[in-house]
Design an enzyme around this catalytic site. Structure first.
Site, mmCIF file in Angstrom:
data_model
loop_
_atom_site.group_PDB
_atom_site.id
_atom_site.type_symbol
_atom_site.label_atom_id
_atom_site.label_comp_id
_atom_site.label_asym_id
_atom_site.label_seq_id
_atom_site.Cartn_x
_atom_site.Cartn_y
_atom_site.Cartn_z
ATOM 1 N N GLU A 189 0.804 -1.216 0.000
ATOM 2 C CA GLU A 189 0.000 0.000 0.000
ATOM 3 C C GLU A 189 0.845 1.277 0.000
ATOM 4 O OE1 GLU A 189 -3.721 0.031 0.336
ATOM 5 O OE2 GLU A 189 -3.356 -1.982 -0.446
ATOM 6 N N HIS B 150 -4.506 1.849 7.253
ATOM 7 C CA HIS B 150 -3.088 2.078 6.976
ATOM 8 C C HIS B 150 -2.411 2.599 8.248
ATOM 9 C CE1 HIS B 150 -4.239 2.818 2.514
ATOM 10 N NE2 HIS B 150 -3.734 1.612 2.636
ATOM 11 N N CYS C 72 -2.539 11.535 3.624
ATOM 12 C CA CYS C 72 -2.919 10.694 2.491
ATOM 13 C C CYS C 72 -2.630 11.382 1.163
ATOM 14 C CB CYS C 72 -4.407 10.358 2.556
ATOM 15 S SG CYS C 72 -4.835 9.082 3.763
#
Length: 446
Positions: free
Chosen positions: A174, A249, A370
């Site tokens: 990721e 995450h 992000c």
């Protein structure tokens, strides 16, 4: 030679919408099928970039990907002209059209994992695009991501852009959302911190409600690919209970910068051992290590997830002071707001908190961290990047006008069926590549 950490933010794309595609991302699921405002989303992100550039931080821009992805729709069997393929997908498999239309590449923390030249044996900056194989709408990103990174960081004497890892669950990757680098100074050798949710072959604890997206095997493979040494890496497992609470995450529960780790007390499995290993390996590089651990009694995991306290940017000014960039939601949560006030007043590692309105991104489960990909660059490496992607007054003005001309201010789920959206998106992206000086970047331009 001066070395700095640049932040490359993703511009929000014209198809920004709330399809609720990301199981395990609480905000994404909670706002499923609501109406989005792509114009406001793009402008909110652009204004964050401009403010940080005005404060003296190196700020770059990465373009959105082409959406809807006609390549995906055609690979899935939807033929005919573009409008016909979109209409068939809308009728027969609207969930696939939603996946093909997602603007999720805006969250460039998931674009790649980056190792600076100070850490790598060939003294080049290494990028590995994330395969994002746990979600269809994100698994289609890595090829375009690699093309973009190879264009922005094109000089092979300074940069190495790898292929993504094979897209198998055992190597679920990721990107930088599960990676942090610690060092005394950006240009000095550091310790790279890889955080994973599960291991395919080692077994061990796993979440029960939501999937763990990053594997140990993927993190280890990237470290090996980038040529990192055991002395320069630490691998830690996320607490599976917080993954089940919506921490999909690591950057939803922890953020680091230079010698500081800011995290929740429930972030990792065997948290004290993680601190000890980081401290020991950093000491070998004559680097200090500071932990700001937030107790559950002060800020619960639920408050951390809803406010995105840890999905913040911890940034160092030239004078060494640090600022924490947080979303407006942190001020609206009373527990988090009080904690932040006390954090700054304590004369600790964080000297100032900057608050940004990123509501459109937050509703889809993405905060300040992000939206950015961190890249440590020397002066020479920065000079070797594509010059048109660096934020300044002129670029801001051009991009702000570009958004106003091309973006809708309302996008509902049913609007994804409109074939005009593809034409609008392509027209916008064609102009954007000229503004950023990136050439023929997209499939439709080739």
């Amino acid at each position: 030679m001066t070395t700095l950490e640049a932040n490359f933010d993703g511009l929000v794309g014209p198809t920004h919408n709330y399809a609720g595609l990301s199981f395990g991302n609480v905000a994404s699921q909670n706002n499923e099928k609501s109406v989005a405002n792509p114009r406001a989303a793009a402008q909110q992100g652009l204004r964050k970039m401009k403010r940080l550039a005005d404060l003296g931080f190196a700020q770059g821009v990465l373009p959105p990907q082409e959406r809807p992805s006609m390549r995906l729709l055609r690979e899935l069997g939807f033929g005919g002209k573009d409008a016909e393929a979109i209409a068939r997908a809308a009728k027969d498999a609207p969930e696939l059209l939603a996946a093909a239309s997602s603007a999720s590449a805006m969250w460039t923390a998931n674009a790649a994992t980056v190792s600076p030249s100070a850490d790598t044996p060939n003294r080049r900056v290494h990028f590995t695009p994330a395969n994002l194989c746990s979600k269809l709408h994100r698994a289609i990103e890595h090829e375009s991501t690699r093309r973009t990174l190879s264009t922005v960081f094109a000089d092979p004497s300074h940069f190495v852009v790898h292929e993504a890892l094979p897209g198998t669950p055992a190597l679920g990757d990721e990107g930088a959302a599960n990676h942090t680098r610690f060092s005394a100074q950006y240009g000095e050798r550091g310790v790279e911190f890889f955080v994973y949710g599960r291991s395919e072959y080692r077994r061990g604890p796993e979440p029960k409600r939501f999937p763990a997206r990053q594997t140990f095997e993927a993190s280890r493979a990237i470290a090996q690919r980038h040529g990192l040494t055991d002395a320069g890496t630490v691998f830690a497992q996320q607490n599976p209970d917080v993954i089940d609470a919506g921490v999909f995450h690591n950057d939803v529960i922890a953020v680091g910068n230079r010698s500081t780790l800011f995290c929740h007390e429930r972030a990792f499995v065997d948290q004290k051992a993680v601190y000890d290993e980081l401290r020991t390996k950093l000491a070998a590089h004559d680097a200090p290590f500071h932990v700001i651990e937030v107790p559950e009694a002060r800020v619960s995991v639920a408050d951390a997830v809803s406010s995105y306290l840890f999905n913040s940017q911890l940034l160092s000014r030239a004078d060494g002071t640090q600022i924490l960039v947080v979303p407006q939601e942190c001020r609206e949560n009373p527990h988090v707001a009080i904690y932040l006030d006390e954090l700054v007043a304590s004369s600790g590692p964080v000297d100032e908190v900057l608050v940004f309105d990123l509501r459109e991104s937050m509703k889809n489960g993405g905060g300040p961290a992000c939206l950015r990909l961190r890249v440590v660059l020397s002066e020479e490496e920065r000079a070797a990047t594509a010059p048109g992607v660096w934020m300044n007054d002129a670029l801001f003005t051009r991009l702000d006008g570009w958004i106003e001309r091309h973006y809708r201010d309302r996008l509902a789920p049913q609007d994804l069926t409109d074939p005009a959206l593809l034409v609008e998106s392509r027209t916008a992206l064609d102009e954007l590549t000229q503004i950023l000086g990136l050439g023929s970047l997209y499939d439709f331009q080739r």
